[in-house]
Scaffold this motif. Structure first.
Motif, short mmCIF file in Angstrom:
data_model
loop_
_atom_site.label_atom_id
_atom_site.label_comp_id
_atom_site.label_asym_id
_atom_site.label_seq_id
_atom_site.Cartn_x
_atom_site.Cartn_y
_atom_site.Cartn_z
N ILE A 1 0.84 -1.20 0.00
CA ILE A 1 0.00 0.00 0.00
C ILE A 1 0.87 1.25 0.00
CG2 ILE A 1 -1.63 1.37 1.35
CD1 ILE A 1 -2.83 -1.23 2.38
N ALA A 2 1.85 1.29 0.88
CA ALA A 2 2.71 2.46 1.01
C ALA A 2 3.47 2.74 -0.28
CB ALA A 2 3.68 2.28 2.17
N GLU B 1 0.95 3.76 -3.20
CA GLU B 1 0.33 5.06 -3.00
C GLU B 1 1.34 6.21 -2.99
OE1 GLU B 1 -2.91 5.44 -3.21
OE2 GLU B 1 -2.83 3.28 -3.55
N PHE C 1 -3.92 8.08 2.00
CA PHE C 1 -3.91 6.77 2.65
C PHE C 1 -5.28 6.38 3.19
CE2 PHE C 1 0.61 7.75 2.49
CZ PHE C 1 1.07 6.56 1.94
N ALA D 1 -6.65 4.84 0.06
CA ALA D 1 -5.91 3.62 -0.24
C ALA D 1 -6.29 2.48 0.70
CB ALA D 1 -4.41 3.89 -0.15
N VAL D 2 -6.34 2.76 1.99
CA VAL D 2 -6.68 1.73 2.97
C VAL D 2 -8.12 1.26 2.75
CG1 VAL D 2 -7.15 1.35 5.43
CG2 VAL D 2 -5.00 2.41 4.71
#
Length: 355
Positions: free
Chosen positions: A78-79, A82, A309, A312-313
């Motif tokens: 994810i990090a 994104e 985020f 994204a999360v």
């Protein structure tokens, strides 16, 4: 002692309470109201942050996602993914501080990736010069946007929308509508490995975020952009170089979008026409979501990162839970609509202009 001089304890309590001056009672009520307002203001400032934390907790314990979401591999993924969106969002943020829209960040991102990929695979360029050309492509697009908008008074939304279409066509021509593969291994290694346990793209994001924060908060240029966003006519009347500031803001936006494109190239190892089209809406959604938190009613770097985020999360957790493919575009679109509406409400409540 006369009976009339005796005051029962209950009467004494009533006499004591009744003897408080009205100003003291009003002060107590005012203190309570002030405390309530501070609590509400704090919740308003950090609601999105708290909601992000809550989402992480929910997806970590939900039976459908508890085995996949909270893993280190997923969080790193994810990090890293994104980071591209976040850097593009930081590019769009700079002109938005001056209340100018740049909806060409996705197209600029894509053309920068195509330029670098073309030059390293078919043009015989070394990696460093190819990356530099990719960054300069973004700078050039932003400069053209800024010139048309600042010097000729053109509408930023219309100009950058048209530029996005133009740049997309150039990307299709340059790439021959083909996927360009075979970029140097060093670049893909950077895009897909970790340093100190953190994905290298995240380190690049941190560097860009710190740079934009310094630019907007600790320089004369940043304060001028803020003033222009609040009231451009007043800024002109006090002698601020409004035209130059807006032009530079778009140039910076284009350059940062190009950095996002080069990072995307590092992540995927290739580029194709239209590769950046899917990044404009998420970037703008993040910026506007960010304007509802931390410093509500203002575009900020910290708020933008929270917005990135949060989306994204949400999308990652829903996808792992088995949501359909249409969830992501629906979520991004809804995020933009809700965020822009909430931001407008916050600005109206403060009686000012979004900045």
């Amino acid at each position: 002692m006369n009976t009339t001089d005796v005051i029962e304890p209950a009467d004494a309590g009533r006499a004591s309470a009744g003897s408080l001056p009205p100003s003291s009672q009003a002060g107590d009520r005012g203190a309570e109201a002030s405390t309530g307002r501070r609590v509400i203001a704090t919740l308003e400032r950090y609601a999105l942050v708290l909601l992000l934390i809550l989402l992480v907790i929910v997806f970590s314990v939900l039976p459908a996602t508890s085995d996949t979401f909270p893993t280190l591999a997923n969080l790193r993924n994810i990090a890293a993914n994104e980071s591209v969106v976040a850097i593009a969002a930081l590019g769009a943020l700079v002109p938005l501080v001056a209340h100018q829209f740049d909806v060409s960040v996705g197209a600029t991102l894509g053309l920068a990736a195509i330029a670098a990929a073309e030059l390293t695979t078919r043009g015989g360029f070394a990696l460093a010069p190819a990356l530099l050309v990719g960054a300069l492509v973004g700078l050039a697009i932003g400069t053209v946007n800024g010139t048309l908008i600042a010097r000729f008074g053109a509408n930023s939304l219309v100009i950058t929308l048209g530029m996005a279409t133009l740049v997309g066509g150039i990307g299709a021509w340059w790439s021959r509508n083909d996927t360009i593969l075979g970029v140097p291994e060093w670049l893909t290694t950077f895009g897909n490995t970790n340093w100190l346990g953190v994905p290298k793209p995240v380190w690049l994001l941190i560097a860009v975020a710190l740079l934009v924060t310094y630019l907007l908060r600790f320089t004369v240029f940043g304060r001028q952009l803020l003033s222009i966003g609040s009231n451009p006519e007043a800024a002109r009347l006090v002698g601020m170089p409004v035209t130059r500031c807006v032009l530079i803001a778009f140039a910076i936006s284009g350059a940062i979008a190009a950095v996002a494109g080069l990072l995307l190239l590092a992540r995927t190892g290739g580029a194709t026409a239209g590769v950046g089209d899917g990044y404009t809406l998420p970037a703008l959604a993040a910026v506007f979501l960010g304007s509802t938190t931390i410093r509500p009613g203002r575009f900020t770097v910290a708020g933008t990162l929270v917005g990135v985020f949060f989306v994204a999360v949400s999308v990652n957790g829903l996808t792992l839970a088995g949501a359909a493919d249409w969830v992501e575009p629906v979520f991004n679109g809804a995020a933009v609509v809700i965020a822009v509406t909430a931001s407008a409400i916050l600005v109206r409540r403060r009686g000012g202009t979004q900045s």
